[in-house]
Design an enzyme around this catalytic site. Sequence first.
Site, PDB file in Angstrom:
ATOM      1  N   ASN A  10      52.986   1.646  64.727  1.00 38.16           N
ATOM      2  CA  ASN A  10      53.496   2.750  66.136  1.00 38.16           C
ATOM      3  C   ASN A  10      52.243   3.049  67.058  1.00 38.16           C
ATOM      4  OD1 ASN A  10      54.727   4.004  67.971  1.00 38.16           O
ATOM      5  ND2 ASN A  10      55.061   5.957  66.674  1.00 38.16           N
ATOM      6  N   TRP A  11      52.065   2.092  67.995  1.00 37.69           N
ATOM      7  CA  TRP A  11      50.849   2.313  68.736  1.00 37.69           C
ATOM      8  C   TRP A  11      51.065   3.500  69.506  1.00 37.69           C
ATOM      9  CZ3 TRP A  11      49.489  -3.112  71.375  1.00 37.69           C
ATOM     10  CH2 TRP A  11      49.325  -4.097  70.472  1.00 37.69           C
ATOM     11  N   LYS A  12      52.260   4.165  69.882  1.00 33.98           N
ATOM     12  CA  LYS A  12      52.444   5.383  70.649  1.00 33.98           C
ATOM     13  C   LYS A  12      51.777   4.980  71.902  1.00 33.98           C
ATOM     14  CE  LYS A  12      52.288   8.107  66.559  1.00 33.98           C
ATOM     15  NZ  LYS A  12      52.213   9.370  65.929  1.00 33.98           N
ATOM     16  N   HIS A  99      61.833   9.564  66.976  1.00 32.14           N
ATOM     17  CA  HIS A  99      60.298  10.012  66.471  1.00 32.14           C
ATOM     18  C   HIS A  99      60.129  11.328  66.555  1.00 32.14           C
ATOM     19  CE1 HIS A  99      56.271  10.339  66.004  1.00 32.14           C
ATOM     20  NE2 HIS A  99      56.240   9.057  65.328  1.00 32.14           N
ATOM     21  N   GLU A 101      57.754  12.944  67.691  1.00 28.52           N
ATOM     22  CA  GLU A 101      57.174  13.431  69.216  1.00 28.52           C
ATOM     23  C   GLU A 101      58.370  13.319  70.016  1.00 28.52           C
ATOM     24  OE1 GLU A 101      53.950  10.314  68.711  1.00 28.52           O
ATOM     25  OE2 GLU A 101      53.364  11.487  67.066  1.00 28.52           O
ATOM     26  N   GLU A 171      58.854  10.531  58.223  1.00 34.76           N
ATOM     27  CA  GLU A 171      57.609  10.926  58.543  1.00 34.76           C
ATOM     28  C   GLU A 171      57.678  12.599  58.778  1.00 34.76           C
ATOM     29  OE1 GLU A 171      56.023   7.327  61.253  1.00 34.76           O
ATOM     30  OE2 GLU A 171      57.230   8.949  62.473  1.00 34.76           O
ATOM     31  N   GLY A 177      49.258  12.323  62.149  1.00 37.57           N
ATOM     32  CA  GLY A 177      48.178  12.316  62.680  1.00 37.57           C
ATOM     33  C   GLY A 177      47.452  13.832  62.652  1.00 37.57           C
ATOM     34  N   SER A 217      49.975   9.635  58.368  1.00 38.12           N
ATOM     35  CA  SER A 217      48.520   9.376  57.771  1.00 38.12           C
ATOM     36  C   SER A 217      48.565   8.522  57.070  1.00 38.12           C
ATOM     37  CB  SER A 217      47.978  10.837  57.523  1.00 38.12           C
ATOM     38  OG  SER A 217      47.857  11.935  58.579  1.00 38.12           O
ATOM     39  N   GLY A 238      50.788   5.155  62.514  1.00 35.24           N
ATOM     40  CA  GLY A 238      50.225   5.337  63.896  1.00 35.24           C
ATOM     41  C   GLY A 238      48.664   4.957  64.007  1.00 35.24           C
ATOM     42  N   GLY A 239      47.824   5.959  63.575  1.00 32.83           N
ATOM     43  CA  GLY A 239      46.539   5.885  63.980  1.00 32.83           C
ATOM     44  C   GLY A 239      45.751   4.496  63.285  1.00 32.83           C
TER      45      GLY A 239
HETATM   46  P1  13P Z   1      49.900   8.731  61.739  1.00 43.51           P
HETATM   47  O1  13P Z   1      49.861   7.495  61.254  1.00 43.51           O
HETATM   48  O2  13P Z   1      48.858   8.584  63.174  1.00 43.51           O
HETATM   49  O3  13P Z   1      49.840  10.041  61.291  1.00 43.51           O
HETATM   50  O4  13P Z   1      51.260   8.563  62.816  1.00 43.51           O
HETATM   51  C1  13P Z   1      52.359   8.508  62.161  1.00 43.51           C
HETATM   52  C2  13P Z   1      53.263   8.173  63.075  1.00 43.51           C
HETATM   53  O5  13P Z   1      53.989   9.055  63.510  1.00 43.51           O
HETATM   54  C3  13P Z   1      53.956   6.691  63.129  1.00 43.51           C
HETATM   55  O6  13P Z   1      55.197   6.875  64.040  1.00 43.51           O
END
Ligand code: 13P
Length: 256
Positions: A10-12, A99, A101, A171, A177, A217, A238-239
Amino acid sequence: MARKPMMAGNWKMNNTIPEAVVLTQEISNRLKYEWEKVDVVLCVPYTALKPVLTVLEYDKVEAKVASQNVFWEEKGAFTGEVSVGMIKGVGCKYSVVGHSERREMFGETDETVNKKAKALVAAGLGAIVCVGESLEVRDAGTTLDFVCAQVKAAFAGLSVPEAQKCVVAYEPVWAIGTGRTATPEQAEEVCAAIRAALAAQFDAATAEGMRILYGGSMNPGNVDMLLAQEDIDGGLVGGASLEAPSFVQLVQACLK
Ligand code: 13P
């Protein structure tokens, strides 16, 4: 692991078109896998969907592309929204829905998540349905009830074949994050409860066949322990998905 694992990045809100093309090329150069053994999904910003797909098609890499959100109406006066037909037309196979967020910052609710999931499956696409508890919920000891209620609401009204197109991503909000990963045991406890909730909503065989991902994470250092859990079938990352070497290591972990 009987279910085919899925590793989804997930590149966000990261990567302009040139950056997206470079990252996809770097991933593609490193991905020489047996595609029947793992599904790789890149969840990229709308603007990068077509460029990313073009790179994958050119390189004959069978990774799938997903949007990070979608709107449930077909067309009309919905400024700023993007329909299921639009992402399907570009070549998406999935969209992320719900998600945390989007739930926290953009007013996404269980009801809108359900509408989005329904619109996706009606068009033959899959939803990557995100669920997860906040730290307050975890501290209150109500995580399993909270997350299972999110699952139930997201899948309300879907048929078995429609649900089978979807993936659940667990999640925990406190792990996103933050570098604070859920322990494998914490993640497995919730993922097993999610599978039981799906069995109650649909049937045991359907629940057994559906994939449940962990997100929060996830990185090359913790992926093996997480994937070793019976009810964790991959990751939504994500990251660690923003750098080709780490993302490809996560894909490789699915092949062990
Ligand atoms: P991180 O891997 O950066 O914690 O993000 C997880 C995420 O929200 C994937 O959708």
